[in-house]
Each structure stands twice: as C-alpha cells, then as structure tokens.
Design a protein around this motif. Sequence first.
Motif, short mmCIF file in Angstrom:
data_model
loop_
_atom_site.label_atom_id
_atom_site.label_comp_id
_atom_site.label_asym_id
_atom_site.label_seq_id
_atom_site.Cartn_x
_atom_site.Cartn_y
_atom_site.Cartn_z
N ALA A 43 39.57 -9.36 -68.59
CA ALA A 43 38.90 -8.60 -69.65
C ALA A 43 37.97 -7.58 -69.00
CB ALA A 43 38.10 -9.54 -70.54
N GLU A 44 37.88 -6.40 -69.64
CA GLU A 44 36.97 -5.35 -69.19
C GLU A 44 36.23 -4.81 -70.39
OE1 GLU A 44 39.02 -3.32 -65.34
OE2 GLU A 44 39.48 -2.43 -67.28
N CYS A 45 35.06 -4.23 -70.13
CA CYS A 45 34.24 -3.68 -71.19
C CYS A 45 33.84 -2.25 -70.82
CB CYS A 45 32.99 -4.54 -71.39
SG CYS A 45 31.93 -3.97 -72.74
N ALA A 104 36.11 -11.99 -73.18
CA ALA A 104 35.74 -10.70 -73.77
C ALA A 104 34.90 -10.91 -75.03
CB ALA A 104 36.99 -9.89 -74.10
N THR A 159 35.72 -4.13 -75.65
CA THR A 159 36.44 -4.88 -74.62
C THR A 159 37.95 -4.73 -74.79
OG1 THR A 159 36.34 -6.88 -75.96
CG2 THR A 159 34.60 -6.58 -74.33
N HIS A 198 29.73 -2.37 -76.88
CA HIS A 198 30.66 -3.18 -76.09
C HIS A 198 32.05 -3.12 -76.72
CE1 HIS A 198 27.66 -4.88 -73.42
NE2 HIS A 198 26.87 -4.92 -74.48
#
Length: 56
Positions: free
Chosen positions: A29-31, A50, A18, A16
């Motif tokens: 937030a993105e992962c 995140a 982020t 992960h």
Amino acid sequence: MAQQDGLELPPHPPEHRTTTMERGRFCLAECTCGWRGPARRARSQARTDAQRHAAG
C-alpha cells in the motif's frame, strides 16, 4: 484580540489517498503523503494496512 504579525498557519495536512500495487508476488500500500506499507503476500492485508493508515 492581539495582532500577530508574521505568524502563519501551518499548511493544511495532506489528504490521505491510498492505493495498492503489485510487485512480483507481493502487494503493498502507498499513500499520497509518502507513506508506504510493508510488502504483503495477501492483497487483503495490504488493503487493511492502507485503511489503518488513512484512519490514523
């Protein structure tokens, strides 16, 4: 130990990683696993989203 032909281990779970990004007045937030957090007005809240995702 018994031999198990054709049995494969599941793929290693993705790591992960982020990031946060800005879209207009919002930050989200993105992962790398494909997860996306909700759009937030506060950058600090997007970072918290995140961190929670990466920990859980």
